[in-house]
Design a protein around this motif. Structure first.
Motif, mmCIF file in Angstrom:
data_model
loop_
_atom_site.group_PDB
_atom_site.id
_atom_site.type_symbol
_atom_site.label_atom_id
_atom_site.label_comp_id
_atom_site.label_asym_id
_atom_site.label_seq_id
_atom_site.Cartn_x
_atom_site.Cartn_y
_atom_site.Cartn_z
ATOM 1 N N LEU A 93 0.857 -1.182 0.000
ATOM 2 C CA LEU A 93 0.000 0.000 0.000
ATOM 3 C C LEU A 93 0.899 1.241 0.000
ATOM 4 O O LEU A 93 1.338 1.707 1.041
ATOM 5 N N GLU A 94 1.189 1.759 -1.187
ATOM 6 C CA GLU A 94 2.066 2.919 -1.335
ATOM 7 C C GLU A 94 1.305 4.012 -2.075
ATOM 8 O O GLU A 94 1.370 4.109 -3.298
ATOM 9 N N ILE A 95 0.585 4.796 -1.327
ATOM 10 C CA ILE A 95 -0.186 5.894 -1.910
ATOM 11 C C ILE A 95 0.567 7.184 -1.627
ATOM 12 O O ILE A 95 0.474 7.764 -0.544
ATOM 13 N N THR A 96 1.363 7.622 -2.585
ATOM 14 C CA THR A 96 2.236 8.780 -2.375
ATOM 15 C C THR A 96 1.461 10.073 -2.208
ATOM 16 O O THR A 96 1.979 11.040 -1.654
ATOM 17 N N SER A 97 0.224 10.099 -2.702
ATOM 18 C CA SER A 97 -0.558 11.339 -2.624
ATOM 19 C C SER A 97 -1.135 11.579 -1.232
ATOM 20 O O SER A 97 -1.642 12.664 -0.950
ATOM 21 N N LEU A 98 -1.064 10.575 -0.352
ATOM 22 C CA LEU A 98 -1.647 10.728 0.981
ATOM 23 C C LEU A 98 -0.742 11.555 1.892
ATOM 24 O O LEU A 98 0.481 11.412 1.885
ATOM 25 N N ASP A 99 -1.360 12.396 2.678
ATOM 26 C CA ASP A 99 -0.667 13.137 3.722
ATOM 27 C C ASP A 99 -0.652 12.242 4.966
ATOM 28 O O ASP A 99 -1.678 12.061 5.628
ATOM 29 N N ARG A 100 0.505 11.685 5.264
ATOM 30 C CA ARG A 100 0.604 10.696 6.335
ATOM 31 C C ARG A 100 0.204 11.276 7.696
ATOM 32 O O ARG A 100 -0.441 10.612 8.500
ATOM 33 N N ASP A 101 0.601 12.509 7.963
ATOM 34 C CA ASP A 101 0.255 13.117 9.254
ATOM 35 C C ASP A 101 -1.256 13.271 9.390
ATOM 36 O O ASP A 101 -1.849 12.937 10.433
ATOM 37 N N ASN A 102 -1.884 13.761 8.331
ATOM 38 C CA ASN A 102 -3.347 13.916 8.351
ATOM 39 C C ASN A 102 -4.032 12.554 8.424
ATOM 40 O O ASN A 102 -5.041 12.389 9.126
ATOM 41 N N ASN A 104 -2.838 9.809 9.808
ATOM 42 C CA ASN A 104 -2.696 9.269 11.163
ATOM 43 C C ASN A 104 -3.686 9.920 12.132
ATOM 44 O O ASN A 104 -4.230 9.251 13.023
ATOM 45 N N ARG A 105 -3.913 11.225 11.949
ATOM 46 C CA ARG A 105 -4.901 11.905 12.808
ATOM 47 C C ARG A 105 -6.300 11.346 12.591
ATOM 48 O O ARG A 105 -7.063 11.164 13.550
ATOM 49 N N GLN A 106 -6.642 11.061 11.332
ATOM 50 C CA GLN A 106 -7.958 10.499 11.054
ATOM 51 C C GLN A 106 -8.057 9.057 11.520
ATOM 52 O O GLN A 106 -9.112 8.624 12.000
ATOM 53 N N LEU A 107 -6.974 8.313 11.359
ATOM 54 C CA LEU A 107 -6.979 6.921 11.814
ATOM 55 C C LEU A 107 -7.198 6.833 13.323
ATOM 56 O O LEU A 107 -7.818 5.882 13.813
ATOM 57 N N ALA A 108 -6.708 7.806 14.046
ATOM 58 C CA ALA A 108 -6.872 7.804 15.501
ATOM 59 C C ALA A 108 -8.338 7.906 15.902
ATOM 60 O O ALA A 108 -8.703 7.530 17.031
ATOM 61 N N ARG A 109 -9.196 8.375 14.984
ATOM 62 C CA ARG A 109 -10.619 8.520 15.289
ATOM 63 C C ARG A 109 -11.400 7.254 14.965
ATOM 64 O O ARG A 109 -12.589 7.164 15.281
ATOM 65 N N THR A 110 -10.777 6.291 14.322
ATOM 66 C CA THR A 110 -11.494 5.080 13.925
ATOM 67 C C THR A 110 -11.630 4.129 15.110
ATOM 68 O O THR A 110 -10.770 4.079 16.000
ATOM 69 N N PHE A 117 -10.023 0.827 7.064
ATOM 70 C CA PHE A 117 -9.967 0.465 5.640
ATOM 71 C C PHE A 117 -10.891 1.347 4.815
ATOM 72 O O PHE A 117 -10.545 1.753 3.702
ATOM 73 N N LEU A 118 -12.065 1.667 5.346
ATOM 74 C CA LEU A 118 -12.977 2.581 4.667
ATOM 75 C C LEU A 118 -12.344 3.963 4.517
ATOM 76 O O LEU A 118 -12.572 4.652 3.510
ATOM 77 N N LEU A 119 -11.549 4.355 5.505
ATOM 78 C CA LEU A 119 -10.842 5.625 5.407
ATOM 79 C C LEU A 119 -9.865 5.605 4.238
ATOM 80 O O LEU A 119 -9.775 6.574 3.478
ATOM 81 N N PHE A 120 -9.141 4.486 4.068
ATOM 82 C CA PHE A 120 -8.224 4.358 2.932
ATOM 83 C C PHE A 120 -8.993 4.446 1.598
ATOM 84 O O PHE A 120 -8.570 5.149 0.674
ATOM 85 N N LEU A 121 -10.101 3.724 1.529
ATOM 86 C CA LEU A 121 -10.907 3.767 0.304
ATOM 87 C C LEU A 121 -11.404 5.192 0.032
ATOM 88 O O LEU A 121 -11.427 5.644 -1.124
ATOM 89 N N GLY A 122 -11.801 5.882 1.103
ATOM 90 C CA GLY A 122 -12.267 7.252 0.938
ATOM 91 C C GLY A 122 -11.175 8.165 0.412
ATOM 92 O O GLY A 122 -11.426 9.041 -0.438
ATOM 93 N N GLU A 123 -9.932 7.964 0.883
ATOM 94 C CA GLU A 123 -8.809 8.772 0.390
ATOM 95 C C GLU A 123 -8.487 8.436 -1.054
ATOM 96 O O GLU A 123 -8.123 9.313 -1.852
ATOM 97 N N LEU A 124 -8.613 7.154 -1.420
ATOM 98 C CA LEU A 124 -8.443 6.770 -2.828
ATOM 99 C C LEU A 124 -9.477 7.471 -3.701
ATOM 100 O O LEU A 124 -9.164 7.979 -4.787
ATOM 101 N N MET A 125 -10.717 7.499 -3.232
ATOM 102 C CA MET A 125 -11.781 8.157 -3.978
ATOM 103 C C MET A 125 -11.548 9.662 -4.056
ATOM 104 O O MET A 125 -11.856 10.287 -5.073
ATOM 105 N N ASN A 126 -10.994 10.227 -2.996
ATOM 106 C CA ASN A 126 -10.707 11.663 -3.005
ATOM 107 C C ASN A 126 -9.692 11.992 -4.097
ATOM 108 O O ASN A 126 -9.824 12.984 -4.819
ATOM 109 N N GLY A 127 -8.653 11.147 -4.215
ATOM 110 C CA GLY A 127 -7.673 11.333 -5.283
ATOM 111 C C GLY A 127 -8.291 11.157 -6.661
ATOM 112 O O GLY A 127 -7.955 11.890 -7.603
#
Length: 310
Positions: A93-102, A104-110, A117-127
């Protein structure tokens, strides 16, 4: 890399397929995971499996192509995943367009791995939605170019954009399938959360946009076909009219170009002038007949700039 995320400390394991052979064997692996681990790295296309572990827990695993070049079929990025309620394993899973800091902050809310995993899919869709916005700009330019300079190069661009649209839809379909599989299993405390809702709406928005742009491109293609058909008919019509108008010249030229000895016109004192007058009068009468019938249409009118037909 293994880490625990969120208040419930769900587990996220990140692996690299090239280094997976170096992992020590485990005797506690479930048969479903064992089969998946053997398959990881071999899958070069989208795949999805919904099964159950030995303890009855539902699991989704497979592979997902999340990036694809528009020009090279073999230039794509794929990652593999193994998802249960409290554990997410991702490989490559190498998504270079993702802001890792942001991220991680969102992952902390899951609350669990499914939401992660839905968060990852959502970021893919955002791209993907960002790429769709860029596609919209090129499509808008193309629509106006069709009016300004309609030529074979524009038709080539229309079908190039059509191919790019098909590639985007091809990427979106498996993502939507994964979302549907999560919905099918109905993981507890995940279906009613904001992550599932946000990802679902992004997928739906992308589907609507792609479908609408597909209709626009189909309209452009139909317009091009109508214009090409009209111009082809006009060309054939022009050739037919021009051939008909010059028929008297060709007919009289053929007649007086014969080499028979007994041709009285050759000895006429005004034969040359008579032949020219005869040709001009015959051509003029034929042109008047065609013009009076309305068969010339708009052939004698110049094409207006920026017009499709006139």
């Amino acid at each position: 890399m293994e880490k625990y995320i969120g208040a419930n400390k769900w587990k996220w394991i990140e692996w690299n397929s090239e280094k997976m052979n170096q992992l020590p064997p485990s005797n506690n692996e479930d048969p479903v995971m064992t089969v998946w681990l053997k398959q990881v790295g071999k899958d070069k296309a989208n795949s999805l499996r919904v099964t159950s572990l030995e303890n009855g827990e539902k699991v989704i695993n497979g592979s997902l192509i999340f990036q694809q070049s528009y020009t090279d079929e073999n230039d794509y990025k794929i990652f593999h995943f193994f998802l249960t309620t409290n554990q997410l394993i991702t490989v490559d899973l190498e998504i270079t367009s993702l802001d890792r800091d942001n991220l991680n902050r969102q992952l902390a809310r899951t609350n669990n791995a499914v939401e992660g995993f839905l968060l990852f899919l959502g970021e893919l869709m955002n791209g993907m939605l960002v790429e769709i916005d860029q596609f919209e700009e090129t499509l808008k330019t193309l629509i106006w170019n069709v009016r300004k300079r309609n030529e074979i190069g524009i038709l080539e661009l229309v079908y190039k954009r059509r191919h790019e649209l098909l590639v985007c839809k091809n990427l979106l379909i498996p993502i939507n399938e994964v979302k549907m599989a999560i919905d099918e299993i109905n993981f507890p405390d995940s279906m009613d959360g904001e992550f599932f809702s946000c990802t679902s709406k992004r997928i739906e928005r992308a589907q609507v946009l792609l479908n609408e742009y597909e209709h626009e491109l189909d309209s452009l293609i139909n317009l091009e076909e109508v214009i090409s058909s009209h111009r082809g008919n006009e060309i054939m019509k022009t050739l037919t009219v021009m051939t008909t108008i010059f028929t008297p010249i060709m007919a009289y030229g053929s007649l007086w170009g014969m080499n028979f000895k007994n041709m009285p016109e050759l000895n006429w004192h005004y034969g040359y002038i008579f032949s020219i007058v005869m040709i001009l009068v015959s051509t003029a009468l034929l042109y008047y007949f065609i013009k009076n019938k309305g068969w010339t249409g708009d052939l004698l009118k110049g094409k207006k700039k920026g017009s499709f037909f006139k």
